[in-house]
Design an enzyme around this catalytic site. Structure first.
Site, PDB file in Angstrom:
ATOM      1  CB  CYS A  46     -11.318 -25.934  15.143  1.00  0.00           C
ATOM      2  SG  CYS A  46     -11.910 -24.128  15.166  1.00  0.00           S
ATOM      3  CG  ASP A  66      -5.247   6.771  -2.446  1.00  0.00           C
ATOM      4  OD1 ASP A  66      -4.428   6.459  -1.711  1.00  0.00           O
ATOM      5  OD2 ASP A  66      -6.451   6.188  -2.106  1.00  0.00           O
ATOM      6  CB  CYS A  95      -8.240 -24.026  11.701  1.00  0.00           C
ATOM      7  SG  CYS A  95      -8.738 -23.633  13.431  1.00  0.00           S
ATOM      8  CG  ASP A 147      -2.001   1.074   1.108  1.00  0.00           C
ATOM      9  OD1 ASP A 147      -2.208   1.800   0.014  1.00  0.00           O
ATOM     10  OD2 ASP A 147      -2.813   1.231   2.182  1.00  0.00           O
ATOM     11  CB  SER A 148       0.664   4.569  -1.643  1.00  0.00           C
ATOM     12  OG  SER A 148      -0.675   4.777  -1.427  1.00  0.00           O
ATOM     13  N   GLY A 149       0.349   4.237   1.586  1.00  0.00           N
ATOM     14  CA  GLY A 149       0.566   5.121   2.568  1.00  0.00           C
ATOM     15  C   GLY A 149      -0.763   5.952   2.557  1.00  0.00           C
ATOM     16  N   GLY A 150      -1.632   5.867   1.606  1.00  0.00           N
ATOM     17  CA  GLY A 150      -2.551   6.846   1.074  1.00  0.00           C
ATOM     18  C   GLY A 150      -3.806   6.816   2.402  1.00  0.00           C
ATOM     19  CG  ASP A 161      -6.151  -5.012   2.152  1.00  0.00           C
ATOM     20  OD1 ASP A 161      -5.809  -4.345   3.131  1.00  0.00           O
ATOM     21  OD2 ASP A 161      -6.829  -4.335   1.110  1.00  0.00           O
ATOM     22  CD  GLN A 183     -10.092   7.174  -2.617  1.00  0.00           C
ATOM     23  OE1 GLN A 183     -11.494   7.320  -1.935  1.00  0.00           O
ATOM     24  NE2 GLN A 183      -9.101   6.358  -2.004  1.00  0.00           N
ATOM     25  CB  CYS A 210     -13.192 -25.471  11.884  1.00  0.00           C
ATOM     26  SG  CYS A 210     -11.835 -24.386  11.371  1.00  0.00           S
ATOM     27  CG  HIS A 240     -10.764 -20.111  14.000  1.00  0.00           C
ATOM     28  ND1 HIS A 240     -11.407 -21.148  13.451  1.00  0.00           N
ATOM     29  CD2 HIS A 240     -11.691 -18.996  14.044  1.00  0.00           C
ATOM     30  CE1 HIS A 240     -12.607 -20.892  13.240  1.00  0.00           C
ATOM     31  NE2 HIS A 240     -12.674 -19.697  13.592  1.00  0.00           N
ATOM     32  N   GLY A 242     -11.616   4.171  -0.243  1.00  0.00           N
ATOM     33  CA  GLY A 242     -12.628   4.879   0.450  1.00  0.00           C
ATOM     34  C   GLY A 242     -13.831   4.277   0.897  1.00  0.00           C
TER      35      GLY A 242
END
Length: 376
Positions: free
Chosen positions: A306, A145, A303, A91-94, A263, A186, A301, A332, A213
């Site tokens: 679990c 951005d 995982c 990510d750009s830091g925006g 993400d 945006q 589950c 989990h 956004g």
């Protein structure tokens, strides 16, 4: 081109795709765990691979401040530094322009901010952010951005769109490495501004497009409406990335609208605070009702948590402040979201995403378990 994308199949507007990067192929739709400071909290790269993670994130703002991009460059890039050989998106830091608003001010040149670590002042320009991400060596980089808050006035969002477009053009002009640079749409919750932002960025011909956004406080239905306006305006042959969204129902709804990449810090942050994702919502393992509950977090589950530990034991670990409890809950939660996106891919491949959406809605409307905090 550093990154190539192909759509393998469509189920309505949902897409099954494949993203080719210098560090491997990613099957989409994909959920990307967030490793803000060069680590997905509490997890090793080997554990992430075992859970099914294909691609992870790093954050340029945080890595620039600590340990510094020059140290990472000297180490051979972010992949080698953090011992992750798969694809990385930075990510750009925006987003920090939004989340750390009291520590920054915007100018036509860029963002001037004070470090949240020591108060030192720094300037991020579109060109500098591109250079920093090239130093990190990520497979996909994001333009700088401006993410306006919610709610924001039409005037504020109009200015943010204009600044985002101008910075996007400068970012493209500054690029020198074989790295895919994505534009970020945006426009807040204003339809015409979303359309304007999409048109202007598509004209710049980025190899991929993010929708920014959203998930900043607006109601879910409004987020879905913004996606309905925006996604059809993005090139169908290029990947579409919904930034910062990781709630299971939001992922399903966004995939149904044609989004490919996601993400969110949700699974790791929730795990560190004693929360577990379940098909029926969030379970707060701190609650006293779990002290003598010897069933797994989610029956059936697969995982590690679990399969081997009870709610009672996890309740004890979290209440006692044992790190193992937070690791098991994080394991989990990541398993839950990564398995869900695998199920989504399989449903799209079969042409049955609609059935998955219905099943998920029915589960969400069912009676929740004790200690449940709300819809996941």
């Amino acid at each position: 081109m550093a990154v190539r994308f192909e759509v393998l199949k469509q189920d309505g507007t949902a897409r099954l795709g494949r993203l080719y990067t210098p560090h491997g192929v990613v099957d989409t739709p994909v959920f990307m765990p967030v490793g803000t400071q060069g680590a997905v909290k509490a997890m090793t790269p080997e554990e992430l691979r075992a859970l099914g993670a294909q691609m992870i994130l790093g954050n340029t703002y945080h890595l620039y401040l600590r340990p510094g991009t020059e140290i990472i460059r000297e180490a051979g890039g972010l992949h080698r530094f953090m011992h992750w050989d798969g694809p990385i998106l930075t990510d750009s830091g925006g987003y920090q322009v939004f989340s750390l608003a009291p520590l920054r001010r915007l100018t036509a040149e860029g963002v001037i901010f004070r470090s949240h670590l020591d108060g030192s002042e720094h300037l991020f320009t579109p060109e500098k952010v591109v250079a920093l991400q090239e130093a990190l060596g990520s497979d996909i980089a994001m333009v700088l951005d401006e993410c306006p808050p919610y709610p924001a006035s039409r005037e504020e969002v109009t200015a943010a769109v204009a600044r985002t477009t101008a910075w996007a053009a400068r970012s493209l002009a500054a690029q020198s490495a074989a790295q895919a640079l994505f534009g970020i749409v945006q426009g807040g919750v204003y339809r015409d501004l979303r359309e304007q932002s999409a048109r202007e960025l598509v004209a710049l011909d980025f190899p991929g497009y993010a929708i920014g956004g959203l998930s900043v406080g607006e109601p879910k239905e409004l987020m879905y409406q913004v996606l309905d306006w925006t996604v059809p305006l993005l090139p169908p042959e290029k990947p579409r990335y919904l930034m910062g969204v990781g709630h299971p129902d939001d992922i399903i709804e966004a995939v149904a609208r044609g989004v490919d990449m996601f993400d969110c810090v949700l699974p790791t942050r929730l795990g560190r605070h004693g929360g577990a994702l379940t098909p029926f919502g969030r379970l707060n393992i701190r609650n006293a009702c779990y002290a003598r509950d010897f069933s797994p977090l989610v029956p059936g589950c697969g995982c590690y948590a679990c399969q081997n530990y009870s709610r009672a034991y996890l309740h004890h670990l979290v209440r006692a402040g044992e790190i193992l409890g937070l690791r098991l809950l994080t394991t989990h939660n990541l398993h839950f979201l990564l398995k869900l996106t695998a199920e989504i891919r399989a449903a799209v491949a079969r042409g049955e995403l609609g059935l998955l959406r219905v099943r998920w809605r029915v589960q969400g409307e069912a009676l929740t378990e004790p200690g449940e905090e709300g819809s996941a």
